[in-house]
Motif scaffolding. Structure first.
Motif, mmCIF file in Angstrom:
data_model
loop_
_atom_site.group_PDB
_atom_site.id
_atom_site.type_symbol
_atom_site.label_atom_id
_atom_site.label_comp_id
_atom_site.label_asym_id
_atom_site.label_seq_id
_atom_site.Cartn_x
_atom_site.Cartn_y
_atom_site.Cartn_z
ATOM 1 N N GLY A 1 0.798 -1.216 0.000
ATOM 2 C CA GLY A 1 0.000 0.000 0.000
ATOM 3 C C GLY A 1 0.828 1.262 0.000
ATOM 4 N N LEU A 2 0.196 2.340 -0.401
ATOM 5 C CA LEU A 2 0.862 3.629 -0.534
ATOM 6 C C LEU A 2 1.294 4.202 0.818
ATOM 7 C CD1 LEU A 2 1.444 5.542 -2.991
ATOM 8 C CD2 LEU A 2 -0.618 6.792 -2.331
ATOM 9 N N SER A 3 0.639 3.783 1.888
ATOM 10 C CA SER A 3 0.979 4.280 3.228
ATOM 11 C C SER A 3 0.444 3.311 4.268
ATOM 12 C CB SER A 3 0.377 5.666 3.457
ATOM 13 O OG SER A 3 -1.044 5.584 3.536
ATOM 14 N N ALA B 1 2.511 -4.748 3.335
ATOM 15 C CA ALA B 1 3.513 -3.755 3.715
ATOM 16 C C ALA B 1 3.129 -2.412 3.128
ATOM 17 C CB ALA B 1 4.903 -4.177 3.235
ATOM 18 N N ALA B 2 3.614 -1.356 3.774
ATOM 19 C CA ALA B 2 3.347 0.011 3.336
ATOM 20 C C ALA B 2 4.625 0.670 2.854
ATOM 21 C CB ALA B 2 2.746 0.833 4.476
ATOM 22 N N ALA B 3 4.506 1.514 1.854
ATOM 23 C CA ALA B 3 5.647 2.268 1.351
ATOM 24 C C ALA B 3 6.177 3.192 2.444
ATOM 25 C CB ALA B 3 5.247 3.086 0.131
ATOM 26 N N ASN C 1 4.135 7.971 -1.680
ATOM 27 C CA ASN C 1 4.153 8.321 -3.100
ATOM 28 C C ASN C 1 4.432 7.062 -3.913
ATOM 29 O OD1 ASN C 1 7.176 8.104 -3.484
ATOM 30 N ND2 ASN C 1 7.118 9.767 -1.991
ATOM 31 N N GLU C 2 4.098 7.122 -5.196
ATOM 32 C CA GLU C 2 4.204 5.910 -6.008
ATOM 33 C C GLU C 2 5.634 5.435 -6.242
ATOM 34 O OE1 GLU C 2 2.444 5.175 -10.221
ATOM 35 O OE2 GLU C 2 1.113 4.318 -8.708
ATOM 36 N N PRO C 3 6.614 6.326 -6.444
ATOM 37 C CA PRO C 3 7.978 5.818 -6.571
ATOM 38 C C PRO C 3 8.407 4.970 -5.374
ATOM 39 C CG PRO C 3 7.895 8.072 -7.341
ATOM 40 C CD PRO C 3 6.545 7.777 -6.738
ATOM 41 N N ALA C 4 8.042 5.399 -4.159
ATOM 42 C CA ALA C 4 8.384 4.620 -2.969
ATOM 43 C C ALA C 4 7.633 3.295 -2.955
ATOM 44 C CB ALA C 4 8.074 5.423 -1.712
ATOM 45 N N LEU C 5 6.376 3.309 -3.399
ATOM 46 C CA LEU C 5 5.583 2.080 -3.443
ATOM 47 C C LEU C 5 6.179 1.084 -4.435
ATOM 48 C CD1 LEU C 5 3.065 0.409 -2.751
ATOM 49 C CD2 LEU C 5 1.815 1.724 -4.493
ATOM 50 N N LEU C 6 6.573 1.566 -5.592
ATOM 51 C CA LEU C 6 7.136 0.666 -6.600
ATOM 52 C C LEU C 6 8.517 0.152 -6.190
ATOM 53 C CD1 LEU C 6 6.014 2.317 -9.959
ATOM 54 C CD2 LEU C 6 4.838 0.643 -8.502
ATOM 55 N N ALA C 7 9.272 0.987 -5.499
ATOM 56 C CA ALA C 7 10.567 0.537 -4.990
ATOM 57 C C ALA C 7 10.368 -0.567 -3.953
ATOM 58 C CB ALA C 7 11.333 1.708 -4.387
ATOM 59 N N LEU C 8 9.373 -0.411 -3.085
ATOM 60 C CA LEU C 8 9.036 -1.450 -2.107
ATOM 61 C C LEU C 8 8.656 -2.747 -2.819
ATOM 62 C CD1 LEU C 8 8.198 -2.491 0.765
ATOM 63 C CD2 LEU C 8 5.938 -1.498 0.294
ATOM 64 N N LEU C 9 7.810 -2.628 -3.823
ATOM 65 C CA LEU C 9 7.392 -3.804 -4.587
ATOM 66 C C LEU C 9 8.594 -4.525 -5.184
ATOM 67 C CD1 LEU C 9 5.194 -5.521 -6.052
ATOM 68 C CD2 LEU C 9 5.294 -3.814 -7.886
ATOM 69 N N GLN C 10 9.498 -3.777 -5.789
ATOM 70 C CA GLN C 10 10.687 -4.390 -6.402
ATOM 71 C C GLN C 10 11.541 -5.112 -5.367
ATOM 72 O OE1 GLN C 10 12.018 -0.711 -8.626
ATOM 73 N NE2 GLN C 10 12.472 -2.257 -10.175
ATOM 74 N N ARG C 11 11.712 -4.490 -4.201
ATOM 75 C CA ARG C 11 12.541 -5.125 -3.147
ATOM 76 C C ARG C 11 11.904 -6.434 -2.687
ATOM 77 N NH1 ARG C 11 12.764 0.218 -1.211
ATOM 78 N NH2 ARG C 11 11.267 -0.275 0.449
ATOM 79 N N ARG C 12 10.600 -6.407 -2.487
ATOM 80 C CA ARG C 12 9.924 -7.611 -1.958
ATOM 81 C C ARG C 12 9.879 -8.725 -3.017
ATOM 82 N NH1 ARG C 12 7.682 -6.668 3.123
ATOM 83 N NH2 ARG C 12 8.900 -4.953 3.990
ATOM 84 N N LEU C 13 9.700 -8.363 -4.274
ATOM 85 C CA LEU C 13 9.716 -9.378 -5.319
ATOM 86 C C LEU C 13 11.104 -9.987 -5.456
ATOM 87 C CD1 LEU C 13 7.488 -7.805 -8.125
ATOM 88 C CD2 LEU C 13 6.834 -9.465 -6.362
#
Length: 240
Positions: free
Chosen positions: A198-200, A216-218, A222-234
């Motif tokens: 999620g975004l927050s 998990a929350a970013a 903001n979306e760049p932080a959300l996508l960075a979180l997604l990349q790390r978890r994947l």
């Protein structure tokens, strides 16, 4: 054949969903746009511009809703985040100031300019806003007029979509309301293998008691932080 490790459910409403999908594609992922919510204008909303000295936007949807109703573009605009600010510039507002963070950060930014804000700050937004900007501004001693120009309502999912959820690597959430819709959906159709980001923290909170593989929350809303979180978890899942 689609790689299930890369399939990402984009749950946000259009047109923001398409922008998110484009960013995911650029990262080498496989977005599937299936909004949980859809944006609907409030037909009888009254837009009063009397004594307005500035406009505060907290979403691109708010910008679009105002721009569709009013031709005025001379107001100074204050926006939360780069995406909202970019939407205001595309709507041809000439003076756009943005701040990172949440509505509290925006309220502080406005308060720091209180000497130039001699009238009312207009806040066009949703019928159920994710944050209380009006309350934050009033707490800072600023005059604010909040007006609901649109609402978000539950959107129907494509036929067979719910049954396909175990084949997704993750779902992305951008609002607490979407999270509440997802919570109800997963209560009726449990999918414990699903990961949700999620975004927050506020966005992900409704899913605290939902059985998921991960939530998990970013670190920043903001979306760049959300996508960075997604990349790390994947990446962590692939490594495991």
């Amino acid at each position: 054949m689609a790689d299930a490790r890369k399939r990402i459910w984009v749950t946000r409403a259009s047109p923001g969903a398409e922008a998110t999908a484009a960013r995911l594609t650029a990262l080498g992922l496989q977005p599937v746009v299936a909004p949980l919510l859809q944006v609907r204008p409030i037909a009888d909303a009254r837009l009063d511009l009397t004594d307005v000295c500035a406009i505060a936007f907290t979403s691109a949807n708010g910008v679009r809703a105002f721009a569709e109703r009013a031709p005025e573009r001379g107001f100074k605009v204050f926006a939360v985040g780069a995406a909202t600010a970019e939407a205001a510039r595309k709507a041809r507002f000439s003076t756009v100031l943005s701040t990172d963070g949440d509505v509290a950060a925006l309220a502080r930014a406005l308060a720091s300019r209180r000497r130039e804000l001699t009238g009312v700050i207009l806040h066009p937004g949703a019928a159920e806003p994710a944050g209380d900007l009006a309350g934050e501004l009033e707490a800072q001693g600023l005059a604010v007029r909040a007006v609901a120009l649109y609402e978000t309502v539950e959107a129907p999912l494509p036929e067979g979509f719910v049954e396909a959820l175990p084949g997704f690597a993750a779902a992305l959430l951008h609002s607490p309301k979407a999270a509440r819709v997802l919570k109800d959906l997963l209560k009726a159709h449990p999918t414990p293998s699903l990961k949700v980001f999620g975004l927050s923290k506020a966005v992900i909170r409704p899913l605290q008691r939902t059985e998921l593989a991960e939530r998990a929350a970013a670190p920043e809303p903001n979306e760049p932080a959300l996508l960075a979180l997604l990349q790390r978890r994947l990446a962590a899942s692939d490594a495991a």
